[in-house]
Design a protein around this motif. Structure first.
Motif, short mmCIF file in Angstrom:
data_model
loop_
_atom_site.label_atom_id
_atom_site.label_comp_id
_atom_site.label_asym_id
_atom_site.label_seq_id
_atom_site.Cartn_x
_atom_site.Cartn_y
_atom_site.Cartn_z
N ALA A 60 2.92 -8.00 -4.75
CA ALA A 60 3.59 -6.85 -4.13
C ALA A 60 2.54 -6.03 -3.40
CB ALA A 60 4.27 -5.99 -5.17
N ILE A 61 2.95 -5.51 -2.25
CA ILE A 61 2.13 -4.55 -1.52
C ILE A 61 2.95 -3.28 -1.41
CG2 ILE A 61 0.99 -3.95 0.64
CD1 ILE A 61 0.51 -6.92 1.10
N VAL A 62 2.40 -2.20 -1.92
CA VAL A 62 3.05 -0.89 -1.85
C VAL A 62 2.28 -0.07 -0.83
CG1 VAL A 62 3.57 1.24 -3.10
CG2 VAL A 62 3.93 -0.98 -4.20
N THR A 63 2.99 0.49 0.14
CA THR A 63 2.38 1.36 1.13
C THR A 63 2.84 2.78 0.86
OG1 THR A 63 2.42 -0.43 2.75
CG2 THR A 63 2.09 1.79 3.60
N VAL A 64 1.87 3.69 0.80
CA VAL A 64 2.18 5.10 0.55
C VAL A 64 1.70 5.94 1.72
CG1 VAL A 64 2.07 4.86 -1.96
CG2 VAL A 64 0.01 5.47 -0.71
N ASN A 65 2.33 7.09 1.87
CA ASN A 65 1.85 8.07 2.84
C ASN A 65 0.99 9.08 2.10
OD1 ASN A 65 3.25 7.07 5.15
ND2 ASN A 65 5.12 7.95 4.32
N TRP A 66 -0.24 9.24 2.53
CA TRP A 66 -1.16 10.22 1.96
C TRP A 66 -1.18 11.41 2.90
CZ3 TRP A 66 -3.16 12.35 -1.95
CH2 TRP A 66 -4.36 13.06 -1.91
N GLN A 67 -0.65 12.54 2.42
CA GLN A 67 -0.57 13.74 3.24
C GLN A 67 -1.62 14.73 2.78
OE1 GLN A 67 3.48 14.67 2.30
NE2 GLN A 67 4.29 13.34 3.90
N GLN A 71 -0.98 4.70 4.62
CA GLN A 71 -0.34 4.47 5.92
C GLN A 71 -1.30 3.93 6.98
OE1 GLN A 71 -0.91 7.47 4.53
NE2 GLN A 71 -1.34 9.03 6.05
N ASN A 72 -2.61 4.06 6.75
CA ASN A 72 -3.61 3.54 7.69
C ASN A 72 -4.13 2.17 7.28
OD1 ASN A 72 -3.56 5.96 9.25
ND2 ASN A 72 -4.77 6.92 7.64
N GLY A 73 -3.61 1.62 6.19
CA GLY A 73 -4.07 0.32 5.70
C GLY A 73 -5.28 0.41 4.79
N THR A 74 -5.74 1.61 4.46
CA THR A 74 -6.87 1.78 3.56
C THR A 74 -6.42 1.49 2.13
OG1 THR A 74 -7.80 3.49 4.99
CG2 THR A 74 -8.63 3.41 2.73
N GLU A 75 -7.14 0.59 1.48
CA GLU A 75 -6.75 0.23 0.11
C GLU A 75 -7.01 1.37 -0.86
OE1 GLU A 75 -8.48 -2.83 -3.00
OE2 GLU A 75 -7.27 -3.83 -1.46
N ILE A 76 -6.02 1.65 -1.69
CA ILE A 76 -6.15 2.64 -2.76
C ILE A 76 -6.50 1.97 -4.06
CG2 ILE A 76 -4.89 4.38 -4.10
CD1 ILE A 76 -3.36 5.05 -1.53
N GLY A 77 -5.98 0.77 -4.29
CA GLY A 77 -6.30 0.03 -5.51
C GLY A 77 -5.50 -1.24 -5.65
N GLN A 78 -5.89 -2.04 -6.66
CA GLN A 78 -5.21 -3.30 -6.98
C GLN A 78 -5.05 -3.40 -8.49
OE1 GLN A 78 -6.88 -6.91 -5.43
NE2 GLN A 78 -7.61 -5.94 -3.58
N LEU A 79 -4.05 -4.15 -8.90
CA LEU A 79 -3.82 -4.43 -10.32
C LEU A 79 -3.41 -5.88 -10.49
CD1 LEU A 79 -1.61 -1.63 -11.95
CD2 LEU A 79 -3.95 -2.24 -12.54
N SER A 80 -3.88 -6.51 -11.56
CA SER A 80 -3.34 -7.78 -12.01
C SER A 80 -2.37 -7.45 -13.14
CB SER A 80 -4.45 -8.69 -12.52
OG SER A 80 -5.28 -9.06 -11.46
#
Length: 130
Positions: free
Chosen positions: A79-86, A120-129
């Motif tokens: 899964a890829i979750v995209t968030v808006n960071w305001q 929203q800019n494609g910058t990775e925030i994190g990953q989880l297995s």
């Protein structure tokens, strides 16, 4: 504490259970939800149950920071979750107080092996297995 605030969560992506969710929101559960059967031994995972994850950018110096869900895409076991960071505008009048903005999302338990979260800019925030 505002609903989008999570105390004690580090920047990145953290898997939670319901007790953790109550704790980071500054409350506690009066009764734990029923356990979800594990896969295997004749049990199939409950597809309606969710994996809870907290998404955070860490502690911020003022109010006005916020995370919102833009979209979630399931591709196979990932899964890829995209968030808006305001962030607050440079000329915004905001309270000078430490905040802990976060977003908690639920994803289908049985279908995922890994999760990647980006802004929203494609910058990775994190990953989880999972």
């Amino acid at each position: 504490m505002a609903p989008e605030q999570c105390q004690g969560i580090a920047a990145g992506v953290t898997q939670l259970d319901y007790d953790d969710l109550a704790r980071i929101r500054g409350s506690r559960l009066l009764k734990s939800p029923p356990a979800v059967p594990e896969a295997g031994a004749g049990n199939s995972p409950d597809q309606s149950s969710a994996v809870l994850v907290a998404i955070s950018r860490g502690v911020q110096p003022t109010s006005g920071y916020r995370l919102t869900l833009a979209r979630a895409e399931l591709t196979g076991l990932s899964a890829i979750v995209t968030v808006n960071w305001q962030t607050p505008a440079a000329d915004a009048v905001v309270a000078q107080v430490l905040t802990h903005p976060c977003l908690v999302v639920g994803l289908p338990r049985g279908a995922l092996h890994d999760l990647r979260v980006v802004d929203q800019n494609g910058t990775e925030i994190g990953q989880l297995s999972l």
